[in-house]
Design a protein around this motif. Structure first.
Motif, PDB file in Angstrom:
ATOM      1  N   SER A  17       5.314  -3.310 -31.118  1.00 23.90           N
ATOM      2  CA  SER A  17       5.980  -4.595 -31.368  1.00 23.90           C
ATOM      3  C   SER A  17       7.435  -4.366 -31.722  1.00 23.90           C
ATOM      4  O   SER A  17       7.848  -3.257 -32.046  1.00 23.90           O
ATOM      5  CB  SER A  17       5.248  -5.410 -32.443  1.00 23.90           C
ATOM      6  OG  SER A  17       4.804  -4.578 -33.455  1.00 23.90           O
ATOM      7  N   GLY A  18       8.207  -5.445 -31.595  1.00 24.51           N
ATOM      8  CA  GLY A  18       9.634  -5.370 -31.941  1.00 24.51           C
ATOM      9  C   GLY A  18      10.545  -5.030 -30.787  1.00 24.51           C
ATOM     10  O   GLY A  18      11.651  -4.528 -30.995  1.00 24.51           O
ATOM     11  N   VAL A  19      10.107  -5.307 -29.555  1.00 21.26           N
ATOM     12  CA  VAL A  19      11.003  -5.059 -28.417  1.00 21.26           C
ATOM     13  C   VAL A  19      10.812  -6.146 -27.358  1.00 21.26           C
ATOM     14  O   VAL A  19       9.689  -6.624 -27.136  1.00 21.26           O
ATOM     15  CB  VAL A  19      10.789  -3.633 -27.831  1.00 21.26           C
ATOM     16  CG1 VAL A  19       9.408  -3.452 -27.241  1.00 21.26           C
ATOM     17  CG2 VAL A  19      11.859  -3.289 -26.784  1.00 21.26           C
ATOM     18  N   ASP A  20      11.932  -6.555 -26.747  1.00 21.63           N
ATOM     19  CA  ASP A  20      11.925  -7.584 -25.700  1.00 21.63           C
ATOM     20  C   ASP A  20      12.302  -6.905 -24.390  1.00 21.63           C
ATOM     21  O   ASP A  20      13.444  -6.480 -24.209  1.00 21.63           O
ATOM     22  CB  ASP A  20      12.957  -8.666 -26.075  1.00 21.63           C
ATOM     23  CG  ASP A  20      13.028  -9.776 -25.033  1.00 21.63           C
ATOM     24  OD1 ASP A  20      12.447  -9.622 -23.931  1.00 21.63           O
ATOM     25  OD2 ASP A  20      13.686 -10.799 -25.328  1.00 21.63           O
ATOM     26  N   LEU A  21      11.332  -6.795 -23.481  1.00 24.25           N
ATOM     27  CA  LEU A  21      11.557  -6.018 -22.252  1.00 24.25           C
ATOM     28  C   LEU A  21      12.409  -6.759 -21.223  1.00 24.25           C
ATOM     29  O   LEU A  21      12.732  -6.201 -20.176  1.00 24.25           O
ATOM     30  CB  LEU A  21      10.222  -5.589 -21.641  1.00 24.25           C
ATOM     31  CG  LEU A  21       9.312  -4.744 -22.548  1.00 24.25           C
ATOM     32  CD1 LEU A  21       8.084  -4.269 -21.790  1.00 24.25           C
ATOM     33  CD2 LEU A  21      10.056  -3.554 -23.147  1.00 24.25           C
ATOM     34  N   ARG A  22      12.804  -7.984 -21.516  1.00 23.66           N
ATOM     35  CA  ARG A  22      13.713  -8.696 -20.601  1.00 23.66           C
ATOM     36  C   ARG A  22      15.144  -8.195 -20.758  1.00 23.66           C
ATOM     37  O   ARG A  22      15.984  -8.400 -19.894  1.00 23.66           O
ATOM     38  CB  ARG A  22      13.684 -10.210 -20.888  1.00 23.66           C
ATOM     39  CG  ARG A  22      12.371 -10.862 -20.517  1.00 23.66           C
ATOM     40  CD  ARG A  22      12.315 -12.282 -21.005  1.00 23.66           C
ATOM     41  NE  ARG A  22      12.542 -12.338 -22.457  1.00 23.66           N
ATOM     42  CZ  ARG A  22      12.457 -13.442 -23.190  1.00 23.66           C
ATOM     43  NH1 ARG A  22      12.150 -14.599 -22.615  1.00 23.66           N
ATOM     44  NH2 ARG A  22      12.658 -13.402 -24.495  1.00 23.66           N
ATOM     45  N   LYS A  23      15.398  -7.548 -21.931  1.00 17.90           N
ATOM     46  CA  LYS A  23      16.770  -7.093 -22.215  1.00 17.90           C
ATOM     47  C   LYS A  23      16.881  -5.579 -22.060  1.00 17.90           C
ATOM     48  O   LYS A  23      15.894  -4.868 -22.256  1.00 17.90           O
ATOM     49  CB  LYS A  23      17.123  -7.450 -23.664  1.00 17.90           C
ATOM     50  CG  LYS A  23      17.024  -8.928 -23.970  1.00 17.90           C
ATOM     51  CD  LYS A  23      17.703  -9.217 -25.294  1.00 17.90           C
ATOM     52  CE  LYS A  23      17.369 -10.611 -25.786  1.00 17.90           C
ATOM     53  NZ  LYS A  23      16.833 -10.600 -27.156  1.00 17.90           N
ATOM     54  N   PRO A  24      18.096  -5.094 -21.729  1.00 20.74           N
ATOM     55  CA  PRO A  24      18.272  -3.630 -21.669  1.00 20.74           C
ATOM     56  C   PRO A  24      17.922  -3.009 -23.026  1.00 20.74           C
ATOM     57  O   PRO A  24      18.209  -3.599 -24.074  1.00 20.74           O
ATOM     58  CB  PRO A  24      19.764  -3.459 -21.363  1.00 20.74           C
ATOM     59  CG  PRO A  24      20.221  -4.767 -20.802  1.00 20.74           C
ATOM     60  CD  PRO A  24      19.340  -5.821 -21.418  1.00 20.74           C
ATOM     61  N   THR A  51      10.499 -10.290 -14.980  1.00 23.65           N
ATOM     62  CA  THR A  51      10.618 -10.303 -13.518  1.00 23.65           C
ATOM     63  C   THR A  51      10.391  -8.872 -13.003  1.00 23.65           C
ATOM     64  O   THR A  51      10.422  -7.908 -13.781  1.00 23.65           O
ATOM     65  CB  THR A  51      12.032 -10.747 -13.085  1.00 23.65           C
ATOM     66  OG1 THR A  51      12.971  -9.757 -13.547  1.00 23.65           O
ATOM     67  CG2 THR A  51      12.393 -12.113 -13.672  1.00 23.65           C
ATOM     68  N   ASP A  52      10.247  -8.750 -11.676  1.00 29.85           N
ATOM     69  CA  ASP A  52      10.113  -7.415 -11.077  1.00 29.85           C
ATOM     70  C   ASP A  52      11.342  -6.562 -11.402  1.00 29.85           C
ATOM     71  O   ASP A  52      11.228  -5.366 -11.688  1.00 29.85           O
ATOM     72  CB  ASP A  52       9.973  -7.517  -9.552  1.00 29.85           C
ATOM     73  CG  ASP A  52       8.623  -8.083  -9.128  1.00 29.85           C
ATOM     74  OD1 ASP A  52       7.838  -8.502 -10.002  1.00 29.85           O
ATOM     75  OD2 ASP A  52       8.365  -8.116  -7.904  1.00 29.85           O
ATOM     76  N   GLU A  53      12.506  -7.174 -11.372  1.00 34.09           N
ATOM     77  CA  GLU A  53      13.752  -6.435 -11.621  1.00 34.09           C
ATOM     78  C   GLU A  53      13.802  -5.935 -13.070  1.00 34.09           C
ATOM     79  O   GLU A  53      14.213  -4.814 -13.347  1.00 34.09           O
ATOM     80  CB  GLU A  53      14.973  -7.319 -11.315  1.00 34.09           C
ATOM     81  CG  GLU A  53      15.180  -7.605  -9.831  1.00 34.09           C
ATOM     82  CD  GLU A  53      14.089  -8.494  -9.193  1.00 34.09           C
ATOM     83  OE1 GLU A  53      13.521  -9.363  -9.905  1.00 34.09           O
ATOM     84  OE2 GLU A  53      13.790  -8.290  -7.998  1.00 34.09           O
ATOM     85  N   GLN A  54      13.375  -6.794 -14.004  1.00 37.67           N
ATOM     86  CA  GLN A  54      13.365  -6.377 -15.415  1.00 37.67           C
ATOM     87  C   GLN A  54      12.346  -5.256 -15.645  1.00 37.67           C
ATOM     88  O   GLN A  54      12.587  -4.319 -16.412  1.00 37.67           O
ATOM     89  CB  GLN A  54      13.056  -7.579 -16.321  1.00 37.67           C
ATOM     90  CG  GLN A  54      14.226  -8.553 -16.393  1.00 37.67           C
ATOM     91  CD  GLN A  54      13.828  -9.927 -16.915  1.00 37.67           C
ATOM     92  OE1 GLN A  54      12.645 -10.296 -16.929  1.00 37.67           O
ATOM     93  NE2 GLN A  54      14.815 -10.700 -17.330  1.00 37.67           N
ATOM     94  N   GLN A  55      11.217  -5.350 -14.952  1.00 32.96           N
ATOM     95  CA  GLN A  55      10.190  -4.307 -15.088  1.00 32.96           C
ATOM     96  C   GLN A  55      10.713  -2.967 -14.569  1.00 32.96           C
ATOM     97  O   GLN A  55      10.543  -1.917 -15.206  1.00 32.96           O
ATOM     98  CB  GLN A  55       8.929  -4.721 -14.322  1.00 32.96           C
ATOM     99  CG  GLN A  55       7.768  -3.748 -14.534  1.00 32.96           C
ATOM    100  CD  GLN A  55       6.487  -4.208 -13.845  1.00 32.96           C
ATOM    101  OE1 GLN A  55       6.356  -5.385 -13.478  1.00 32.96           O
ATOM    102  NE2 GLN A  55       5.548  -3.310 -13.675  1.00 32.96           N
TER     103      GLN A  55
END
Ligand code: OGA
Ligand code: MN
Length: 295
Positions: A17-24, A51-55
């Motif tokens: 927990s504690g991370v947002d995978l949409r952001k670098p 999104t696929d790009e964020q993944q």
């Protein structure tokens, strides 16, 4: 926000927990996650509507993208995803479940066998990151086995017997065990067996793992029946409940595993209903058998 990891199984598997995978990621976050992977071998991130790009961008924090060529029998023009992610769904280009007797679908059913991703490649995969975009209503849990704990639990005689064994891995072995045996000449060439050590050492912490996979079908210097019995016994040992964590998917879960120290499989699910899972694959950096370096 700081990253925290809660262990969900006595041997491995952490929930982050504690991370947002949409952001670098910050460099510190990337280091914390990589260290978490070394330790827990599998990490779960919940509520990541990406999104696929964020993944893909998230995956590239941990190495290069693995070239997906040679990993399936789906023709390039039939690919549903064009983002560079591996399509692990049961869907065709039209977004509908593939017919039950569709050749690519039958081939993809091989994911229901215990395996380590890309063990059929000379340089096998490092990490796989699987994102749940549509959860199937029935079945489809993904199970993970800790191959370090499985190795540690072997008796000393077995450890000595297998220490230097080299296996042959091919998609034709895993699919062949399900009765999928017809390949074009081009596929036979693409799926030529590669060599892998049966015991491998993790580059970060030095623990040994059993490097098993349904793709393994022969052992150098051994008859095929003898080799397959040994591989079967070891797989049976390594996938006992004490080494296994069962993950039941919720929409937008992302699960990331280290193929160098785990195996996984998906359980059967309702093939008349969609299941949309997308995987980013991080390439490995070295072969497990030195002379195989050149592809
Ligand atoms: C994979 C795989 C399991 C699943 O993505 O490598 O084996 O749950 N998938 O779909
Ligand atoms: Mn897999």
């Amino acid at each position: 926000m700081t990253i925290t990891i809660r262990q969900l199984h006595p041997h491995f598997f952490g929930e982050v927990s504690g991370v947002d995978l949409r952001k670098p990621l910050t460099p510190q976050e990337a280091r914390d996650i990589e260290a978490g992977m070394d330790k827990y071998a599998v990490l779960l991130f919940r509520n990541q509507d990406i999104t696929d790009e964020q993944q893909m961008a998230f995956a590239l924090n941990f190495g290069d993208r693995e070239n997906p060529r040679g990993g399936n029998v789906t023709k390039q023009e039939d690919y549903r995803l064009t983002s560079g992610l591996n399509d692990v769904s049961n869907l065709g280009k039209d977004g509908k479940p593939l017919p039950r007797d569709h050749r690519a679908h039958l081939f993809n059913l091989g994911n229901c066998l215990w395996h380590s991703d890309s063990s059929f490649r000379p340089i096998p995969a490092k990490f796989s990151l699987l994102s749940a975009r549509l959860v199937n209503p029935k079945g489809g849990n993904t199970e993970f086995a800790d191959m370090r704990a499985a190795y540690d639990a072997l008796d000393d005689d077995t450890k000595a017997e297998i220490e230097d064994l080299i296996c042959e891995h091919s998609l034709m072995y895993s699919r062949g065990s399900l009765g999928f045996v017809d390949y074009t000449e081009e596929e036979k060439q693409m799926f030529k067996p590669v060599l892998q050590r049966l015991v491998r050492t993790h580059p970060a912490h030095g623990r040994k793992s059993l490097y098993l996979s349904s793709h393994a079908g022969a052992i150098l210097g051994m008859t095929v029946p003898e080799a397959r019995l040994l591989l079967r016994d070891l797989t049976e040992h390594a996938t006992q409940p004490e080494f296994v964590y069962v993950h039941k998917w919720t929409l937008h879960d992302l699960v990331m595993w280290d193929n160098r120290q785990t195996m996984h499989r998906v359980r059967r699910y309702d093939q008349s209903q969609p299941r949309d899972m997308r995987r980013a694959t991080v390439a490995g950096t070295e072969p497990t058998v030195a002379q195989q370096a050149a592809e």
